[in-house]
Scaffold this motif. Structure first.
Motif, PDB file in Angstrom:
ATOM      1  N   GLU A   1       0.844  -1.187   0.000  1.00 18.47           N
ATOM      2  CA  GLU A   1       0.000   0.000   0.000  1.00 18.47           C
ATOM      3  C   GLU A   1       0.881   1.239   0.000  1.00 18.47           C
ATOM      4  OE1 GLU A   1      -3.269   1.735   3.048  1.00 18.47           O
ATOM      5  OE2 GLU A   1      -3.684  -0.217   2.127  1.00 18.47           O
ATOM      6  N   VAL A   2       0.517   2.211  -0.813  1.00 20.66           N
ATOM      7  CA  VAL A   2       1.297   3.445  -0.896  1.00 20.66           C
ATOM      8  C   VAL A   2       0.368   4.623  -0.669  1.00 20.66           C
ATOM      9  CG1 VAL A   2       3.019   2.474  -2.456  1.00 20.66           C
ATOM     10  CG2 VAL A   2       1.019   3.596  -3.417  1.00 20.66           C
TER      11      VAL A   2
ATOM     12  N   ARG B   1      -7.216   7.201  -0.119  1.00 18.47           N
ATOM     13  CA  ARG B   1      -7.354   6.128  -1.092  1.00 18.47           C
ATOM     14  C   ARG B   1      -6.290   5.072  -0.809  1.00 18.47           C
ATOM     15  NH1 ARG B   1      -6.624   7.914  -7.073  1.00 18.47           N
ATOM     16  NH2 ARG B   1      -4.424   7.776  -6.524  1.00 18.47           N
ATOM     17  N   ARG B   2      -6.710   3.819  -0.751  1.00 17.19           N
ATOM     18  CA  ARG B   2      -5.795   2.721  -0.457  1.00 17.19           C
ATOM     19  C   ARG B   2      -5.153   2.223  -1.760  1.00 17.19           C
ATOM     20  NH1 ARG B   2      -6.395  -0.537   4.347  1.00 17.19           N
ATOM     21  NH2 ARG B   2      -7.549   0.577   5.939  1.00 17.19           N
ATOM     22  N   GLU B   3      -4.227   2.991  -2.254  1.00 20.32           N
ATOM     23  CA  GLU B   3      -3.555   2.654  -3.514  1.00 20.32           C
ATOM     24  C   GLU B   3      -2.489   1.599  -3.257  1.00 20.32           C
ATOM     25  OE1 GLU B   3      -1.068   4.937  -7.083  1.00 20.32           O
ATOM     26  OE2 GLU B   3      -2.011   6.065  -5.458  1.00 20.32           O
ATOM     27  N   ARG B   4      -2.419   0.610  -4.147  1.00 21.03           N
ATOM     28  CA  ARG B   4      -1.423  -0.451  -4.007  1.00 21.03           C
ATOM     29  C   ARG B   4      -0.638  -0.622  -5.306  1.00 21.03           C
ATOM     30  NH1 ARG B   4      -5.458  -3.451  -1.096  1.00 21.03           N
ATOM     31  NH2 ARG B   4      -5.491  -2.601   1.023  1.00 21.03           N
ATOM     32  N   HIS B   5       0.656  -0.900  -5.156  1.00 21.19           N
ATOM     33  CA  HIS B   5       1.525  -1.222  -6.277  1.00 21.19           C
ATOM     34  C   HIS B   5       2.283  -2.498  -5.930  1.00 21.19           C
ATOM     35  CE1 HIS B   5       1.865   3.097  -8.154  1.00 21.19           C
ATOM     36  NE2 HIS B   5       0.620   2.744  -7.900  1.00 21.19           N
TER      37      HIS B   5
ATOM     38  N   VAL C   1       5.832  -8.845 -14.244  1.00 23.86           N
ATOM     39  CA  VAL C   1       4.624  -8.068 -14.504  1.00 23.86           C
ATOM     40  C   VAL C   1       4.394  -7.116 -13.335  1.00 23.86           C
ATOM     41  CG1 VAL C   1       2.118  -8.175 -14.841  1.00 23.86           C
ATOM     42  CG2 VAL C   1       3.593  -9.897 -15.897  1.00 23.86           C
ATOM     43  N   GLN C   2       4.141  -5.850 -13.642  1.00 23.08           N
ATOM     44  CA  GLN C   2       3.847  -4.867 -12.601  1.00 23.08           C
ATOM     45  C   GLN C   2       2.329  -4.867 -12.310  1.00 23.08           C
ATOM     46  OE1 GLN C   2       6.080  -3.882 -15.296  1.00 23.08           O
ATOM     47  NE2 GLN C   2       7.554  -4.713 -13.818  1.00 23.08           N
ATOM     48  N   ILE C   3       2.005  -4.506 -11.074  1.00 18.22           N
ATOM     49  CA  ILE C   3       0.618  -4.553 -10.603  1.00 18.22           C
ATOM     50  C   ILE C   3       0.269  -3.201  -9.986  1.00 18.22           C
ATOM     51  CG2 ILE C   3      -1.016  -5.749  -9.077  1.00 18.22           C
ATOM     52  CD1 ILE C   3       1.119  -8.049  -8.991  1.00 18.22           C
ATOM     53  N   ARG C   4      -0.899  -2.680 -10.311  1.00 18.67           N
ATOM     54  CA  ARG C   4      -1.373  -1.458  -9.637  1.00 18.67           C
ATOM     55  C   ARG C   4      -2.883  -1.541  -9.451  1.00 18.67           C
ATOM     56  NH1 ARG C   4      -3.647   2.241 -13.212  1.00 18.67           N
ATOM     57  NH2 ARG C   4      -3.138   1.902 -15.426  1.00 18.67           N
ATOM     58  N   SER C   5      -3.346  -0.932  -8.386  1.00 23.76           N
ATOM     59  CA  SER C   5      -4.767  -1.007  -8.043  1.00 23.76           C
ATOM     60  C   SER C   5      -5.595  -0.072  -8.908  1.00 23.76           C
ATOM     61  CB  SER C   5      -4.970  -0.685  -6.565  1.00 23.76           C
ATOM     62  OG  SER C   5      -4.439   0.591  -6.238  1.00 23.76           O
TER      63      SER C   5
ATOM     64  N   ALA D   1     -12.378   4.363  -2.434  1.00 26.44           N
ATOM     65  CA  ALA D   1     -11.228   4.418  -1.537  1.00 26.44           C
ATOM     66  C   ALA D   1     -10.451   3.108  -1.586  1.00 26.44           C
ATOM     67  CB  ALA D   1     -11.677   4.711  -0.111  1.00 26.44           C
ATOM     68  N   ASN D   2     -11.164   1.975  -1.585  1.00 30.15           N
ATOM     69  CA  ASN D   2     -10.530   0.662  -1.638  1.00 30.15           C
ATOM     70  C   ASN D   2     -10.464   0.170  -3.081  1.00 30.15           C
ATOM     71  OD1 ASN D   2     -10.498   0.769   1.158  1.00 30.15           O
ATOM     72  ND2 ASN D   2     -12.376  -0.425   1.368  1.00 30.15           N
ATOM     73  N   PRO D   3      -9.482  -0.652  -3.419  1.00 33.36           N
ATOM     74  CA  PRO D   3      -9.380  -1.145  -4.798  1.00 33.36           C
ATOM     75  C   PRO D   3     -10.610  -1.954  -5.198  1.00 33.36           C
ATOM     76  CG  PRO D   3      -7.333  -1.530  -3.601  1.00 33.36           C
ATOM     77  CD  PRO D   3      -8.347  -1.096  -2.584  1.00 33.36           C
ATOM     78  N   ILE D   4     -11.050  -1.749  -6.422  1.00 31.67           N
ATOM     79  CA  ILE D   4     -12.116  -2.571  -6.985  1.00 31.67           C
ATOM     80  C   ILE D   4     -11.531  -3.643  -7.898  1.00 31.67           C
ATOM     81  CG2 ILE D   4     -12.538  -1.094  -9.000  1.00 31.67           C
ATOM     82  CD1 ILE D   4     -15.540  -1.622  -8.568  1.00 31.67           C
ATOM     83  N   GLY D   5     -10.224  -3.523  -8.159  1.00 37.35           N
ATOM     84  CA  GLY D   5      -9.509  -4.495  -8.974  1.00 37.35           C
ATOM     85  C   GLY D   5      -8.074  -4.050  -9.182  1.00 37.35           C
ATOM     86  N   TYR D   6      -7.372  -4.790 -10.037  1.00 33.93           N
ATOM     87  CA  TYR D   6      -5.961  -4.509 -10.307  1.00 33.93           C
ATOM     88  C   TYR D   6      -5.676  -4.703 -11.792  1.00 33.93           C
ATOM     89  CZ  TYR D   6      -5.257  -4.778  -5.266  1.00 33.93           C
ATOM     90  OH  TYR D   6      -5.327  -4.559  -3.919  1.00 33.93           O
TER      91      TYR D   6
END
Length: 236
Positions: free
Chosen positions: A136-137, A147-151, A161-165, A177-182
């Motif tokens: 989480e960043v 916002r709970r952003e994730r990388h 493979v890179q991942i981001r929310s 605010a929370n991820p709905i997917g990636y």
């Protein structure tokens, strides 16, 4: 309460009598070229079997909370899964851990250690060089608005493979605010995605080779079976 279905506000539905589940906004190129593959078998239980596309497997998971004076909170959990299918010699097994620490003051909560999710892998019971990490960043306006952003990143079988929310809803200016997917990317190009609202759905960019499809599927499975502390049932 664990969020299994996010509902689009009535104001955005007009006169519709049936409330449809919110859908995440896919990158435009991916929306036009991807193949939609729903996960079957992943519900709200602690264990089960799943299928997605040509892949299948099983999973177990748990979550716990340690609270000191109902103020200092530590959320942690474990997930494991086994998957087999194309470009997998026998099976790939994953052992995953998630943890975060928070301070709950009643009127506000603060993270002292942001959410971190990590998986270690074996192949047919033998260690091999592969990894999955998600962090989480908090940065910029999204961080200021909680916002709970994730990388993150997955490296498996020679593919990285890179991942981001994803937080935006399809056809709406609303951002969750929370991820709905990636979304999964290579060199900035979207190559796949996983939607986590309701039953998980994998999106694979059409024409990808079997090795990349396998790596994206393993990454999507890691997220599909993940019990996110942001949506924890322990809040009930």
């Amino acid at each position: 309460m664990r969020i299994l279905q996010l509902l689009i506000p009535v104001a955005l539905l007009g006169a519709c009598s049936i409330v449809e589940p919110a859908r995440m906004r896919l990158p435009s190129d991916l929306a036009e070229t991807s193949v939609r593959q729903p996960f079957a078998g992943i519900g709200g239980g602690t264990r089960g079997r799943f299928e997605v596309g040509a892949y299948h497997g099983s999973f177990t998971r748990s979550e716990r909370r340690l609270a000191v004076f109902d103020v200092f909170l530590k959320n942690h959990g474990h997930t494991s899964f086994v998957v087999s299918g194309p470009a997998i010699g026998s099976t790939i097994e994953a052992a995953c851990k998630v943890s975060e620490k928070r301070i709950d003051l009643g009127i506000a909560e603060f993270e002292t250690r942001p959410m971190a999710y990590r998986c270690d892998f074996t192949a047919d019971g033998r260690p091999f060089p592969a990894r999955f990490e998600l962090q989480e960043v908090r940065r910029g306006l999204g961080g200021a608005l909680s916002r709970r952003e994730r990388h993150g990143e997955i490296a498996l079988g020679g593919e990285t493979v890179q991942i981001r929310s994803i937080h935006r809803l399809d056809g709406s200016p609303i951002e969750m605010a929370n991820p709905i997917g990636y979304v999964f990317e290579q060199e900035g190009e979207p190559v796949g995605a996983v939607e986590l609202n309701g039953a998980p759905v994998l999106f694979l960019a059409d024409g990808r080779d079997s090795g990349l499809a396998r790596t994206i599927t393993v990454a999507a499975t890691s997220l599909a079976v993940f019990w996110d502390p942001a949506n924890s049932a322990l809040d009930d």
